[in-house]
Scaffold this active site. Structure first.
Site, PDB file in Angstrom:
ATOM      1  N   GLY A   1       0.317  -1.248   0.081  1.00  0.00           N
ATOM      2  CA  GLY A   1      -0.195  -0.417  -0.005  1.00  0.00           C
ATOM      3  C   GLY A   1       1.112   1.234   0.297  1.00  0.00           C
TER       4      GLY A   1
ATOM      5  CB  VAL B   1       2.304   5.713   4.161  1.00  0.00           C
ATOM      6  CG1 VAL B   1       2.055   6.346   5.237  1.00  0.00           C
ATOM      7  CG2 VAL B   1       2.388   3.572   4.458  1.00  0.00           C
TER       8      VAL B   1
ATOM      9  CG  ASP C   1       7.253  -6.488   5.372  1.00  0.00           C
ATOM     10  OD1 ASP C   1       8.825  -7.018   4.982  1.00  0.00           O
ATOM     11  OD2 ASP C   1       6.747  -5.876   4.584  1.00  0.00           O
TER      12      ASP C   1
END
Length: 363
Positions: A75, A77, A191
């Site tokens: 995604g 930010v 991650d």
């Protein structure tokens, strides 16, 4: 035969009409309520004031690129200033992630688990929005951005002196220890990279971006698709696909060396732990050359400790790696001493030291 006055008849008619309208209104409200329950979901907590979905869209001008402060695999930010004056970070998931979401319930359950996290080195999750065309998470805003970006900017990297860098590594260790050992069930981040370590205005470190975090259940195989960034992923994931806490431990080791070196430790990782090629590689020669070599004795000891712990976390066998709880405890003790001076210690000697520092029972 009963004859009712006209006024009585009119009264009955008026009440009848009122009753029917009232019934229709209640039915309409009931339908509206049911519809709202299955409509889009917007929830925000841990925040003062009333915040609406429209506020988020308006603050980013419908996610205009000028508000974008970072983009990753899952995604983008955005920086958003709310009507209250507060600034938050909005992570808008890519459309492919929205399409692959299993269900509304699973998404909400995971978000609520993350909302329960309470640790000083984990970014606060304020809320989320789930919409068939727009899904985003609302996070605490970090002024200095990601560790990755700071390390790769020559001017900003100078702000990270040796003490600050050691503290960054310690903060990440404490956060992971909390996720692995203080949460029930345990949470594996999956991650851990310099991109997902965020810095505030005081250069304090916070672990963020739980987009691929996995809740570990003891009665499950915890098998998964390969997630994470190449260069940080534990080698065993490539062939076992089994998620354990030791995957995060390996990634932590990579990040710890990256903080000290100022770059990804690719060349160090490529050297075998038993290779003679590391014998002549000195620690002082692989440290970030943009900073002057450390002078303070305590700082030198801490840099050697960080290096030693990092190599222990990078062991090829997952079971031989220390737990993050053990790593966190070692940082809190700060009593490890090294026989050789800072300028004389090699990478291979640090590898030998980590064998002494962490034995099998620490795993």
């Amino acid at each position: 035969m009963i004859i009712l006055p006209i006024s009585t008849i009119l009264t009955i008619l008026i009440f009848g009409i009122f009753f029917l309208k009232s019934k229709d209104k209640k039915a309409l409200l009931s339908t509206s309520t049911r519809a709202s329950k299955i409509k889009d979901v917007f929830s925000i907590w841990n925040f003062d004031g009333k915040i609406a979905f429209e506020d988020m869209i308006e603050a980013t001008e419908d996610f205009d690129i000028k508000y974008c402060i970072g983009t990753g695999g899952y995604g983008s930010v955005y920086k958003a200033q709310l009507p209250t004056g507060n600034i938050v970070a909005l992570k808008k998931l890519h459309s492919s992630e929205i399409e692959e979401s299993a269900s509304l319930n699973s998404f909400q359950n995971e978000v609520h688990v993350l909302s329960e996290l309470r640790h000083r080195n984990i970014t606060k999750l304020y809320g989320y929005c789930l919409h068939k065309k727009c899904m985003f998470l609302i996070y605490e805003y970090m002024e200095r951005g990601s560790l990755f970006c700071v390390l790769r900017n020559d001017d900003e990297a100078l702000d990270l002196d040796w003490t600050t860098r050691v503290n960054i590594v310690k903060a990440v260790a404490h956060a992971l220890s909390y996720l692995h050992h203080d949460c029930t069930p345990s949470i594996v981040h999956r991650d851990i990279t310099s991109n997902n370590v965020l810095l505030n205005s005081e250069l304090q470190a916070f672990v963020g971006d739980f987009g691929v975090a996995r809740i570990l259940h003891l009665d499950s195989s915890n098998r998964t698709i390969l997630a994470g960034i190449y260069g940080y992923i534990a080698p065993e994931l490539a062939y076992t696909m089994v998620v354990t806490e030791k995957c995060d431990v390996y990634s932590f080791g990579v990040v710890a060396l990256e903080v000290l070196m100022g770059r990804h430790p690719e060349e160090i990782l490529s050297l075998s732990s038993s290779s003679s090629s590391t014998q002549n590689v000195m620690l002082i020669d692989v440290l970030d050359s943009r900073l002057s070599p450390p002078v303070n004795r305590i700082v030198k000891q801490e840099i050697m400790l960080v290096s030693t712990i990092a190599f222990a976390c990078l062991r090829s066998k997952p079971k031989s790696r220390p737990t993050m709880k053990r790593v966190s405890q070692e940082f809190l003790k700060q009593k490890t001493s090294f026989a050789k001076s800072f300028g004389e210690i090699s990478i291979s000697e640090l590898r030998n030291q980590e064998m002494y520092l962490f034995d099998e029972h620490d795993a």
